[in-house]
Write an enzyme that holds these catalytic residues in place. Structure first.
Site, PDB file in Angstrom:
ATOM      1  CB  SER A 256      -1.528 -15.019   4.067  1.00 57.43           C
ATOM      2  OG  SER A 256      -0.309 -15.692   4.318  1.00 57.43           O
ATOM      3  CG  ASP A 257       1.500  -8.917   4.005  1.00 58.27           C
ATOM      4  OD1 ASP A 257       2.669  -9.374   3.978  1.00 58.27           O
ATOM      5  OD2 ASP A 257       1.257  -7.693   3.943  1.00 58.27           O
ATOM      6  CD1 TRP A 258       6.941 -13.362   5.048  1.00 54.63           C
ATOM      7  CD2 TRP A 258       5.308 -13.157   3.551  1.00 54.63           C
ATOM      8  NE1 TRP A 258       7.336 -14.002   3.890  1.00 54.63           N
ATOM      9  CE2 TRP A 258       6.359 -13.886   2.963  1.00 54.63           C
ATOM     10  CE3 TRP A 258       4.164 -12.945   2.774  1.00 54.63           C
ATOM     11  CZ2 TRP A 258       6.332 -14.379   1.652  1.00 54.63           C
ATOM     12  CZ3 TRP A 258       4.116 -13.424   1.463  1.00 54.63           C
ATOM     13  CH2 TRP A 258       5.195 -14.126   0.923  1.00 54.63           C
TER      14      TRP A 258
END
Ligand SMILES: *[C@@H]1O[C@H](CO)[C@@H](O)[C@H](O)[C@H]1NC(C)=O
Ligand SMILES: *[C@@H]1O[C@H](CO)[C@@H](O)[C@H](O)[C@H]1NC(C)=O
Ligand SMILES: *[C@@H]1O[C@H](CO)[C@@H](O)[C@H](O)[C@H]1NC(C)=O
Ligand SMILES: *[C@@H]1O[C@H](CO)[C@@H](O)[C@H](O)[C@H]1NC(C)=O
Ligand SMILES: *[C@@H]1O[C@H](CO)[C@@H](O)[C@H](O)[C@H]1NC(C)=O
Ligand SMILES: *[C@@H]1O[C@H](CO)[C@@H](O)[C@H](O)[C@H]1NC(C)=O
Ligand SMILES: *[C@@H]1O[C@H](CO)[C@@H](O)[C@H](O)[C@H]1NC(C)=O
Length: 731
Positions: A256-258
């Protein structure tokens, strides 16, 4: 620092392993399955959950099992897998190189330089002990004002795909994992945490998804799902979206992106998210895999799915042989100033990297205008012919360093945008320094290193040669500042700090004005026809050797071969898309109704004349094209032709191949399908061959869900830009 740490640092700085044992995916998966068979449930989950954004020395990490596993062929010790930004160099550390941005890399149209940059980046990431390079970014430049456009490779899917492919090959050849991002359609910063990009299937396959398919072909080990929703469902738990990666043969893991995760652990795991980062809640989302254990225990995530997730993460590591002889993490991103015991300040810079940054900086500079009506006008500049020189504009001077993360470095020269895609920028040679050493004592330099119009005009008045600088910047939304009133995305296409007015003021008093523009993308250049402006260089965001690479071009040491990787239009409306700045009611839902038609594809369809077209860029020599031959084998088409350096200066030409599909195929009038960088000595000729693959001859057919080559007549156009076509043929 203890003496042994210094010795270790010195050792790590020079250690360079030349060959890596890369296992096949099958072998990697079989080892991974064996290890997973021995793991406890907690050990498995530890590999899938980030340890928190402040929980490790990297921007992302996992909890490795505390023991080793005895496998049939080896003993496996799993390292703490360090994930670190970002596409233009290592962020939040020092003693690293500030590499050129993605958009400048695209501007070279050189596969050799794209790959070399990837390898050099990876040498630095590896030297610091990073396992996963969080890049390349390959978000298509849907609108030129998109804040993170400079991290990626522009609006064209073929150029973006080739740039992504070569970068990944370069990075992974050094044994560092690449992470293709951001999947999918992460094209603006305003509202990015919840805006929905709604994209039809054909446009997914031919435009936004296409660079990811090339990344899979480059064997990328991970793909990052995006902040934005896609077709109204969070990208990271969007099953139909993530399934496209598997359908295209992706074998690695998704991450996932952060903070891009929402809803339950089961929603995400079952949709195809394999690893969550950074693991805790950050402002807008995250921490969903805190619930992974109970989701597995109540069978809402099946044990087989849990094992699959772990096997994919481990297989990525094993595929590149990172479990053995990999440098330990030797920095601490939590203390970017290099302080504290955990920062060994290992110097991963090298002369070779500096030289490469300079080479790419020069190779990405686009010469937009050059008036050589007499020998003391335009470029290249024979510096000894000038006695009085003015250097004007704050973009010529050194910015504050180590502050780009927050966008606070923008009051000097612009070499990289702001946000997580920036590098640390702990070293930079600004234009004024490089120009000063080039000029030496042969002339006097009068400088005005601000954008004050009167001071600029007074410095320039009556000088033999005036070099005037202006810039425009953009960056990432989020924890980052509103920079000069811009919240990530640019508000408009104007040069910042009244840069356009500054250039015009200088030109009003100086008959030989050379304008240099540093920008993150297309920018308004209404003044280029001014007769006192003898030359214009669009230098993009070229990285830390910005001054020397510019002087290489100004002086003629390098004959410019940079080409525009986007169109510079006369008017913002000519791009046909818009950033959604204001959402009336909650998170916007953005329909990509323009489909395939962005940038030149839109302008060509609408008959809009660009100011500087896609692929455009001048040279100090001339090239002649001849002898087009087209061989259609049915499954692919081979195009060859001869390019001759017909001028008197050595130089590199960037021949480009554009394809026109049969009428009725629903394609733009002409699309890029080939390019090369060909160095030719004055008078020299070479035969250039380009192959168009079956897929590149096809369109995505929605009913059959496959690539289909339309029947009818195709047109092949070969030339020096999309509007400077020299040879045409059909098949
Ligand atoms: C692996 O094998 C070694 C001896 O070969 C043994 O000492 C160790 O305990 C074994 N580890 C595991 C996790 O089984
Ligand atoms: C590495 O960084 C440290 C801390 O910023 C600095 O003092 C040192 O001079 C740098 N070393 C090199 C070789 O640049
Ligand atoms: C997104 O929605 C469009 C329009 O309904 C559809 O064509 C496309 O297949 C959808 N894609 C995904 C991955 O949901
Ligand atoms: C399973 O556990 C998760 C996490 O605690 C919970 O959200 C979910 O409702 C549970 N599902 C069932 C079917 O009990
Ligand atoms: C060009 O510069 C001269 C002064 O050197 C000035 O008189 C003239 O107006 C300028 N022309 C333009 C178009 O700005
Ligand atoms: C060449 O151009 C400069 C202005 O850049 C002008 O001053 C000079 O007179 C020109 N020389 C000739 C021979 O035309
Ligand atoms: C360029 O090539 C064409 C043939 O394609 C030829 O007719 C022309 O004379 C050449 N021009 C130069 C300057 O060599």
């Amino acid at each position: 620092m203890a003496p042994f740490l210094l010795a270790l640092a010195a050792f790590l700085a020079v250690a360079r392993v030349d060959a890596f044992t890369t296992r096949s995916w099958d072998e990697s998966f079989s080892l991974a399955a064996e290890a997973v068979g021995q793991m406890t449930q907690d050990e498995k989950i530890g590999l899938l959950r980030g340890v928190g954004q402040f929980g490790s020395r990297c921007v992302g990490n996992i909890t490795p099992p505390s023991r080793s596993f005895n496998l049939s062929s080896t003993t496996l010790t799993i390292p703490p897998i360090c994930l670190q930004d970002g596409p233009a160099g290592i962020r939040l550390v020092n003693n690293v190189t500030g590499f050129p941005t993605g958009i400048n890399t695209a501007s070279t149209f050189s596969r050799r330089l794209m790959r070399a940059r990837g390898a050099a980046l990876a040498e630095e990431f590896k030297g610091k002990g990073v396992h996963v390079f969080l890049g390349p970014a390959m978000d298509i430049m849907r609108n030129p004002k998109g804040g993170r456009n400079w991290e990626s490779f522009g609006p064209d899917p073929y150029l973006t795909g080739e740039s992504a492919y070569e970068t990944i090959i370069g990075v992974q050849s050094e044994g560092v994992q690449a992470c293709a991002k951001h999947f999918l359609a992460n094209n603006q910063e305003h509202w990015r945490y919840g805006a929905s990009s709604n994209v039809d299937e054909r446009t997914i396959y031919e435009l936004y998804g296409y660079p990811f398919f090339r990344s899979i072909e480059a064997d990328v080990t991970s793909v990052m799902c995006a902040y934005n929703r896609f077709n109204k469902t969070s990208s990271c738990h969007n099953g139909p979206l993530l399934d496209i990666l598997r359908e295209q043969g992706f074998r690695g893991y998704t991450v996932s992106d952060w903070g891009a995760t929402h809803d339950s652990a089961a929603d995400n795991a079952n949709a195809g998210l394999d690893m969550e980062q950074p693991g805790d809640w950050i402002l807008i989302g995250g921490a969903v895999f805190n619930g992974l254990k109970s989701a597995v225990n109540n069978n809402s995530v099946k044990p087989e799915r849990l094992d699959e997730m772990v096997e994919r993460v481990l297989a990525g590591l094993l595929h590149l042989g990172q479990e053995k002889d990999y440098p330990a993490i030797n920095f601490n991103a939590q203390k970017p100033d290099g302080s504290g015991d955990l920062n060994l300040n290992v110097n991963v810079r090298s002369d070779a990297h500096t030289a490469l940054v300079r080479e790419i900086g020069a190779a990405s500079a686009v010469l937009l205008k050059n008036d050589r009506s007499n020998a003391t006008r335009g470029l290249p500049i024979d510096i000894k012919k000038f006695k009085t020189i003015a250097v004007v504009g704050q973009d010529a001077k050194l910015p504050k360093l180590n502050c780009n993360d927050l966008g606070e470095c923008n009051e000097g020269t612009m070499s990289v945008g702001w946000g997580s895609g920036t590098n640390s920028l702990d070293f930079l040679v600004p234009p004024i320094d490089a120009i000063t050493s080039w000029v030496g004592s042969s002339a006097t330099i009068t400088s005005s290193l601000s954008n004050d119009l009167d001071a600029g005009a007074s410095a320039a008045s009556g000088k033999d040669l005036c070099l005037v600088f202006a810039n425009a910047m953009s960056g990432e939304l989020g924890f980052y500042s509103n920079v000069y009133g811009n919240l990530g995305d640019r508000n408009d296409l104007d040069l910042w700090w009244k840069g356009g007015s500054l250039i015009e003021r200088v030109a009003s008093v100086c008959k030989n004005t050379v304008a240099v523009v540093h920008s993150v993308g297309p920018v308004a250049l209404g003044w280029t026809t001014n007769a006192n402006i003898s030359a214009v260089i669009y230098a993009g965001a070229p990285g830390e050797q910005t001054g020397p690479s510019l002087v290489d071009v100004l002086s003629g040491t390098v004959n410019p071969s940079g080409r525009l990787p986007f169109t510079i239009a006369y008017d913002e409306a000519d791009y046909g898309t818009e950033i959604v700045y204001n959402s009336g009611n909650g998170q916007p839902s953005i329909d990509y109704t323009e489909g395939l038609f962005i940038d030149y594809r839109y302008m060509d369809k609408q008959g809009i004349k660009p100011q500087f077209e896609f692929g455009y860029g001048l040279s100090y020599t001339t090239f002649n094209y001849s002898s087009l031959s087209i061989k259609n084998s049915g499954s692919s088409v081979e195009v060859s032709f001869t390019v001759k350096n017909s001028g008197s200066v050595d130089g590199t030409e960037i021949p480009q191949l554009y394809l026109g599909f049969p009428a009725g195929a629903g394609e733009p009038p002409s699309v890029l399908r080939g390019f090369d960088d060909i160095f030719l000595k004055a008078g020299e000729s070479k035969t250039v061959t380009m192959t168009i693959s079956q897929r590149e001859l096809s369109t995505w057919d929605v009913p059959s869900h496959s690539w289909v080559k339309p029947s009818g007549t195709f047109t092949v156009s070969v030339g020096a830009s999309i509007k400077d076509i020299r040879l045409t043929g059909t098949f």
